[in-house]
Scaffold this motif. Structure first.
Motif, PDB file in Angstrom:
ATOM      1  N   ARG A  94      49.006  39.150 100.462  1.00  0.00           N
ATOM      2  CA  ARG A  94      49.945  38.517  99.374  1.00  0.00           C
ATOM      3  C   ARG A  94      49.082  37.685  98.520  1.00  0.00           C
ATOM      4  NH1 ARG A  94      55.299  40.351  99.969  1.00  0.00           N
ATOM      5  NH2 ARG A  94      56.054  39.066  98.142  1.00  0.00           N
TER       6      ARG A  94
ATOM      7  N   THR B  99      50.164  40.280 106.198  1.00  0.00           N
ATOM      8  CA  THR B  99      50.776  40.440 105.036  1.00  0.00           C
ATOM      9  C   THR B  99      50.408  39.253 104.190  1.00  0.00           C
ATOM     10  OG1 THR B  99      52.253  41.712 105.815  1.00  0.00           O
ATOM     11  CG2 THR B  99      52.876  40.500 103.896  1.00  0.00           C
TER      12      THR B  99
ATOM     13  N   HIS C  41      60.805  39.317 102.157  1.00  0.00           N
ATOM     14  CA  HIS C  41      61.053  40.410 101.624  1.00  0.00           C
ATOM     15  C   HIS C  41      61.909  41.496 102.430  1.00  0.00           C
ATOM     16  CE1 HIS C  41      57.209  40.448 103.614  1.00  0.00           C
ATOM     17  NE2 HIS C  41      57.732  41.726 104.069  1.00  0.00           N
TER      18      HIS C  41
ATOM     19  N   ALA D 252      56.760  50.286 103.239  1.00  0.00           N
ATOM     20  CA  ALA D 252      57.096  49.730 101.984  1.00  0.00           C
ATOM     21  C   ALA D 252      56.520  49.819 100.835  1.00  0.00           C
ATOM     22  CB  ALA D 252      57.213  48.080 102.503  1.00  0.00           C
ATOM     23  N   ASN D 253      56.954  49.296  99.758  1.00  0.00           N
ATOM     24  CA  ASN D 253      56.284  49.167  98.470  1.00  0.00           C
ATOM     25  C   ASN D 253      56.352  50.857  97.817  1.00  0.00           C
ATOM     26  OD1 ASN D 253      55.925  46.856  98.548  1.00  0.00           O
ATOM     27  ND2 ASN D 253      53.666  47.123  99.473  1.00  0.00           N
TER      28      ASN D 253
ATOM     29  N   PHE E  10      56.615  47.421  94.710  1.00  0.00           N
ATOM     30  CA  PHE E  10      56.113  46.372  95.257  1.00  0.00           C
ATOM     31  C   PHE E  10      57.482  45.495  95.606  1.00  0.00           C
ATOM     32  CE2 PHE E  10      54.944  41.965  95.313  1.00  0.00           C
ATOM     33  CZ  PHE E  10      54.266  41.817  96.568  1.00  0.00           C
ATOM     34  N   ASP E  11      57.860  45.325  96.739  1.00  0.00           N
ATOM     35  CA  ASP E  11      58.736  44.300  97.617  1.00  0.00           C
ATOM     36  C   ASP E  11      60.321  45.171  97.211  1.00  0.00           C
ATOM     37  OD1 ASP E  11      57.244  42.577  98.674  1.00  0.00           O
ATOM     38  OD2 ASP E  11      57.716  40.884  97.045  1.00  0.00           O
TER      39      ASP E  11
ATOM     40  N   ASP F  22      61.769  44.981 101.816  1.00  0.00           N
ATOM     41  CA  ASP F  22      61.612  46.288 101.623  1.00  0.00           C
ATOM     42  C   ASP F  22      61.058  46.968 102.779  1.00  0.00           C
ATOM     43  OD1 ASP F  22      59.305  44.664 101.636  1.00  0.00           O
ATOM     44  OD2 ASP F  22      58.313  46.030  99.917  1.00  0.00           O
TER      45      ASP F  22
END
Ligand code: HSE
Length: 311
Positions: A190, A186, A141, A13-14, A19-20, A143
């Motif tokens: 975050r 995560t 999220h 991801a990202n 990001f997201d 992603d």
């Protein structure tokens, strides 16, 4: 069909600038899952190997995603008269940064959807799998779950309403992902982020997101590489990852188009053109962690165009 065995892929991801919103699907790293239709109503997680995760439906990401889907099914279609058992064979470590929770959430909703006669599209399933991500990290999220379900690259253009775009990957693109064997939650990764960004950083970031998407569509590998830059998140998170700067520098020196944190870390990814370069980067990254005496796992993978698949 009453039982289905699945490959539930790992994801990145990202992809530095997104990001997201951006993610891609890996081909040779992932979990297995068996989903079974049974007469007893409800969702039961009956077996988990390879990880110490809760069996209780409401505490397990696959359970939560599956329940969200069945609730929607009853609203959208008809009352459910059957139940489902889920067996999870984990190979992706929790807190590794390659979408461990997403693989389980995506697998559960994909499997149940197949056993129900496919009432939802893969894209529809993203909203249910996101509920697993909410349980895992406190934030829904998409992603990781979007590329896990759809394959290729995915862009979350909008969360509300949910609008997901799948993008094909240029044929020769390969990913190398190294996982230093520490766990980074995560939610912790975050918590180090700032809630505001400067206009200057935002301009650089959305320029790169556009560049990366354009590069994928036009198969412009140099543009893909130039766009793999993260102005906002990487500076804050990279300090949590042992050897990050050296691994990234090593990847670039060995021909990577770009390199950055995979998801919320601690895994670090590099994208390259061709498997030979991806293998060379894997060897060089391995040497860095061997010299640091840090245990690691490494994957070289082409981009998986399919997402979750039936075995
Ligand atoms: N976009 C999420 C994050 C992915 O970076 O927090 C988590 O795997």
């Amino acid at each position: 069909m009453t039982e289905i065995k699945l490959f539930c892929p790992a994801t990145i991801a990202n992809l530095s600038c997104g990001f997201d919103v951006l993610g891609l699907c890996l081909d040779n790293a992932g979990d297995e899952m068996i989903v079974r239709k049974v007469t007893q109503k409800g969702i039961r997680i009956t077996k988990i190997t390879g990880a110490d995760l809760p069996l209780e439906t409401e505490k397990n990401v696959s359970g939560v995603a599956a329940v969200a889907m069945l609730e929607a099914y009853e609203r959208d279609f008809e009352p459910i008269t059957v139940g489902f058992e889920i067996e999870i064979y984990k190979h992706i470590k929790a807190g590794s940064g390659i979408g461990s929770s997403a693989a389980s959430s995506a697998g559960a909703v994909f499997g149940i959807n197949e056993l129900l006669g496919r009432p939802y599209s893969r894209k529809d399933l993203v909203q249910f799998a996101m509920q697993g991500e909410k349980l895992a990290s406190g934030n829904a999220h998409a992603d990781n779950v979007a590329p896990a379900l759809l394959g290729g690259f995915t862009l979350v253009r909008s969360y509300s309403p949910l609008d997901i775009i799948r993008i094909d990957s240029p044929e020769e693109l390969f990913a190398t992902v190294v996982h230093p064997q520490i766990e980074l939650k995560t939610s912790d990764a975050r918590s180090v982020l700032k809630q505001t960004v400067s206009l200057k950083s935002a301009i650089m970031q959305w320029g790169n997101v556009g560049g990366l998407i354009a590069g994928l569509y036009t198969k412009d590998y140099d543009l893909i590489g130039r766009s793999l830059h993260d102005e906002i998140v990487e500076p804050l998170r990279s300090v949590l990852i042992p050897g990050f700067d050296l691994i990234k520098q090593t990847a670039l020196e060995n021909g990577a188009l770009g390199s950055g944190i995979s998801g919320s870390g601690p895994s670090i990814f590099a994208l390259s053109r061709g498997k030979e370069t991806a293998d060379k980067i894997a060897k060089a990254m391995s040497e860095v962690y061997e010299n640091m005496n840090l245990p690691y796992e490494i994957h070289v993978s082409k981009i998986n165009p399919d997402g979750v698949r039936i075995l």
